[in-house]
Each structure stands twice: as structure tokens, then as C-alpha cells.
Design a protein around this motif. Structure first.
Motif, PDB file in Angstrom:
ATOM      1  N   ALA A   1       0.858  -1.283   0.074  1.00 47.52           N
ATOM      2  CA  ALA A   1       0.024  -0.014   0.024  1.00 47.52           C
ATOM      3  C   ALA A   1       0.809   1.268  -0.029  1.00 47.52           C
ATOM      4  CB  ALA A   1      -0.884   0.074   1.397  1.00 47.52           C
ATOM      5  N   ALA A   2       1.794   1.394   0.797  1.00 44.20           N
ATOM      6  CA  ALA A   2       2.684   2.403   0.954  1.00 44.20           C
ATOM      7  C   ALA A   2       3.548   2.658  -0.371  1.00 44.20           C
ATOM      8  CB  ALA A   2       3.846   2.205   2.196  1.00 44.20           C
ATOM      9  N   ALA A   3       3.840   1.435  -0.970  1.00 40.53           N
ATOM     10  CA  ALA A   3       4.381   1.726  -2.422  1.00 40.53           C
ATOM     11  C   ALA A   3       3.502   2.137  -3.483  1.00 40.53           C
ATOM     12  CB  ALA A   3       5.126   0.237  -2.890  1.00 40.53           C
ATOM     13  N   ILE A   4       2.456   1.843  -3.514  1.00 38.82           N
ATOM     14  CA  ILE A   4       1.291   2.451  -4.547  1.00 38.82           C
ATOM     15  C   ILE A   4       1.081   3.690  -4.406  1.00 38.82           C
ATOM     16  CG2 ILE A   4      -1.284   2.174  -5.187  1.00 38.82           C
ATOM     17  CD1 ILE A   4      -1.040  -0.856  -4.484  1.00 38.82           C
ATOM     18  N   CYS A   5       0.962   4.150  -2.923  1.00 39.24           N
ATOM     19  CA  CYS A   5       0.681   5.479  -2.819  1.00 39.24           C
ATOM     20  C   CYS A   5       1.714   6.478  -3.043  1.00 39.24           C
ATOM     21  CB  CYS A   5       0.141   5.797  -1.289  1.00 39.24           C
ATOM     22  SG  CYS A   5      -1.218   4.953  -0.841  1.00 39.24           S
ATOM     23  N   ALA A   6       3.036   5.982  -2.763  1.00 41.51           N
ATOM     24  CA  ALA A   6       4.195   6.475  -3.256  1.00 41.51           C
ATOM     25  C   ALA A   6       4.510   6.883  -4.795  1.00 41.51           C
ATOM     26  CB  ALA A   6       5.468   5.953  -2.630  1.00 41.51           C
ATOM     27  N   VAL A   7       3.997   5.839  -5.302  1.00 42.08           N
ATOM     28  CA  VAL A   7       4.034   5.935  -6.980  1.00 42.08           C
ATOM     29  C   VAL A   7       2.874   7.058  -7.410  1.00 42.08           C
ATOM     30  CG1 VAL A   7       3.484   4.720  -9.188  1.00 42.08           C
ATOM     31  CG2 VAL A   7       4.654   3.637  -7.522  1.00 42.08           C
ATOM     32  N   VAL A   8       1.651   6.972  -6.727  1.00 42.81           N
ATOM     33  CA  VAL A   8       0.856   8.105  -7.255  1.00 42.81           C
ATOM     34  C   VAL A   8       1.400   9.468  -6.880  1.00 42.81           C
ATOM     35  CG1 VAL A   8      -1.648   8.733  -6.789  1.00 42.81           C
ATOM     36  CG2 VAL A   8      -1.045   6.160  -7.031  1.00 42.81           C
ATOM     37  N   PHE A   9       1.938   9.486  -5.542  1.00 43.97           N
ATOM     38  CA  PHE A   9       2.549  10.691  -5.333  1.00 43.97           C
ATOM     39  C   PHE A   9       3.594  11.367  -6.124  1.00 43.97           C
ATOM     40  CE2 PHE A   9       5.427  13.451  -2.661  1.00 43.97           C
ATOM     41  CZ  PHE A   9       4.752  14.306  -2.038  1.00 43.97           C
ATOM     42  N   ALA A  10       4.500  10.525  -6.559  1.00 42.33           N
ATOM     43  CA  ALA A  10       5.616  10.949  -7.585  1.00 42.33           C
ATOM     44  C   ALA A  10       4.695  11.071  -8.793  1.00 42.33           C
ATOM     45  CB  ALA A  10       6.546   9.749  -7.752  1.00 42.33           C
ATOM     46  N   ALA A  11       3.752  10.265  -9.515  1.00 40.94           N
ATOM     47  CA  ALA A  11       3.266  10.604 -10.591  1.00 40.94           C
ATOM     48  C   ALA A  11       2.645  11.885 -10.574  1.00 40.94           C
ATOM     49  CB  ALA A  11       2.124   9.651 -10.906  1.00 40.94           C
ATOM     50  N   THR A  12       2.017  12.482  -9.320  1.00 37.08           N
ATOM     51  CA  THR A  12       1.522  13.674  -9.245  1.00 37.08           C
ATOM     52  C   THR A  12       2.639  14.900  -9.484  1.00 37.08           C
ATOM     53  OG1 THR A  12      -0.444  12.848  -7.718  1.00 37.08           O
ATOM     54  CG2 THR A  12       0.059  15.164  -7.859  1.00 37.08           C
ATOM     55  N   ILE A  13       3.730  14.548  -8.935  1.00 36.83           N
ATOM     56  CA  ILE A  13       4.714  15.558  -9.217  1.00 36.83           C
ATOM     57  C   ILE A  13       5.121  15.697 -10.496  1.00 36.83           C
ATOM     58  CG2 ILE A  13       7.133  16.089  -8.484  1.00 36.83           C
ATOM     59  CD1 ILE A  13       7.007  14.697  -5.970  1.00 36.83           C
ATOM     60  N   ILE A  14       5.419  14.527 -11.283  1.00 39.63           N
ATOM     61  CA  ILE A  14       5.660  14.634 -12.575  1.00 39.63           C
ATOM     62  C   ILE A  14       4.480  15.383 -13.511  1.00 39.63           C
ATOM     63  CG2 ILE A  14       5.875  13.102 -14.482  1.00 39.63           C
ATOM     64  CD1 ILE A  14       7.077  10.993 -12.851  1.00 39.63           C
ATOM     65  N   ALA A  15       2.998  15.050 -13.037  1.00 38.27           N
ATOM     66  CA  ALA A  15       2.080  15.841 -13.729  1.00 38.27           C
ATOM     67  C   ALA A  15       2.053  17.207 -13.460  1.00 38.27           C
ATOM     68  CB  ALA A  15       0.854  15.085 -13.320  1.00 38.27           C
ATOM     69  N   ASN A  16       2.623  17.726 -12.534  1.00 36.64           N
ATOM     70  CA  ASN A  16       2.483  19.077 -11.648  1.00 36.64           C
ATOM     71  C   ASN A  16       3.675  19.671 -12.828  1.00 36.64           C
ATOM     72  OD1 ASN A  16       2.457  20.565  -8.815  1.00 36.64           O
ATOM     73  ND2 ASN A  16       2.219  21.342 -10.697  1.00 36.64           N
ATOM     74  N   VAL A  17       4.841  19.053 -12.775  1.00 32.20           N
ATOM     75  CA  VAL A  17       5.957  19.738 -13.547  1.00 32.20           C
ATOM     76  C   VAL A  17       5.597  19.633 -14.924  1.00 32.20           C
ATOM     77  CG1 VAL A  17       8.451  19.455 -14.061  1.00 32.20           C
ATOM     78  CG2 VAL A  17       7.569  19.092 -11.701  1.00 32.20           C
TER      79      VAL A  17
END
Length: 218
Positions: free
Chosen positions: A182-198
Motif C-alpha cells: 500500500a505504501a509503495a502504491i501511494c508513493a508511486v501516485v505521489f511521484a506521478a502527481t509531481i511529474i504531472a505537476n511539472v
């Protein structure tokens, strides 16, 4: 005798310089009016100039970013992607002269309508006012591009902040609860949001640069 000029507009960043009977004054989005003195009942020349966009101060940028966090809730609820955000950019200022006959105690009312990329701004006097337009010119205002870009990036980032907070929190909870998946999945979504933001911020910069180039070429 006094002559009051009122300017009605929905643009919160619209500042105007006014000249009348050898006097100068400024109307801002808060007061939206200027008062002059005159002695004789005759025709005068009133010059009204929409000032160029002012660079946002650091204080205003911080305030707008904070407000953006609350505005983001509306964006999310309304599913407002604002894909054509650039269409509202108004890279022109307007300067008009009017021949006016002031009446003591009565206001002279003007209506300002912001322009767009494909439409020049408008400044018209109320039908009830005694005035004759004598000249009109437009002045470039490239600062409008920078403000529009800032607001676009601010809006995108404000929406992403909720994802940062939610999935950042869930990642921590997953680690604390020893739920690595669960932590890994949430971390991936968190990272994906950063990429989308940039990515969206870079895309907005490129769009703005293209529009400025087209504007300069014309």
C-alpha cells in the motif's frame, strides 16, 4: 466645483491614469474613481489610460497561492480543466480621450471591458453622460502573459497539493502499519502527481512562449 470619474470593471488588476483640466489622478480596482476640480462650465478633455499590467509582488504571489488552495476545491468539484486559459490573456492597454461637459455633483461613468487575445479591450462611457470620444489608441502589454502564466501554474499546483497531502499521508501510514504494498502504491501516485505537476507547468510555459512569439510577429 468637482468632477468625479467612475470606472466600472470586473478586472481586479485594472489601474487607470486620468488627466483632466491639468490635473492627474489614478483609479484603482478598489476605489475605481477619481475626483477633479474645475471652475468653468465648459467642455474639457478627459484622457483615460489603462495602465500596463503590474508585476505581482512576492506578497501578492504568496496570497494568491494560499487562496489557490481553497479555490482548488471548486476546480475539483466543477471538474474545471481550464484548457483554454490562455484565451483570456489581454496583451493590450487602451488610451482614450473624451470631450466632456462636467456637471457639478454628477458622476461621469465609464465601463471597461477587458480584451482577449483575439479582441481589443473596450472603454465606453455611459449613455447618460455628455461626452464625445476624440481619440483611441492601443498600447502593448506583454506583462499580461507573465501574470496569466503565474495564475495557470498556481491553479495546477493548488489542485495537485490535495494529492500530495492525501497520498503522502497514506504512504506514511502504510510504512507505519508495515503495509509495504500500500505504501509503495501511494508513493508511486505521489511521484506521478509531481511529474504531472511539472509537466503541466512546462507545457504552460511553452504555450506562453509560443503566444508571445506570435504576438511579437504580428
Amino acid at each position: 466645483m468637482t468632477f468625479e470619474v467612475k470606472i466600472k470593471t470586473s478586472d481586479p488588476n485594472a489601474y487607470f491614469d486620468l488627466e483632466f483640466n491639468g490635473q492627474k489622478n489614478t483609479a484603482d480596482p478598489f476605489s475605481s474613481s477619481a475626483v477633479f476640480e474645475y471652475d468653468e462650465n465648459k467642455e474639457y478633455i478627459l484622457t483615460v489610460t489603462k495602465l500596463k499590467s503590474r508585476p505581482l509582488s512576492m506578497g501578492k504571489k504568496i496570497l494568491y497561492c494560499i487562496l489557490g488552495i481553497f479555490e482548488a476545491i471548486i476546480y475539483i468539484i466543477c471538474q474545471d480543466p481550464d484548457n483554454e486559459w490562455y484565451s483570456e490573456i489581454s496583451p493590450y492597454c487602451i488610451k482614450k480621450q473624451f470631450r466632456v461637459t462636467p456637471e457639478d455633483g454628477k458622476s461621469f461613468c465609464l465601463f471597461y471591458k477587458n480584451g482577449r487575445l483575439d479582441r481589443k479591450p473596450e472603454l465606453e462611457c455611459a449613455v447618460s453622460c455628455k461626452a464625445e470620444e476624440t481619440s483611441c489608441e492601443y498600447i502593448e502589454d506583454k506583462g499580461a502573459f507573465d501574470i496569466a502564466l503565474f495564475n495557470r501554474i498556481r491553479k495546477i499546483t493548488a489542485i495537485c497539493i490535495y494529492s500530495y497531502v492525501l497520498f503522502g499521508f497514506l504512504t506514511v501510514i502504510g510504512i507505519v502499519k508495515d503495509n509495504i504494498l500500500a505504501a509503495a502504491i501511494c508513493a508511486v501516485v505521489f511521484a506521478a502527481t509531481i511529474i504531472a505537476n511539472v509537466y503541466c507547468a512546462i507545457k504552460a510555459r511553452k504555450t506562453t512562449a509560443s503566444l508571445v512569439k506570435i504576438y511579437d510577429d504580428n
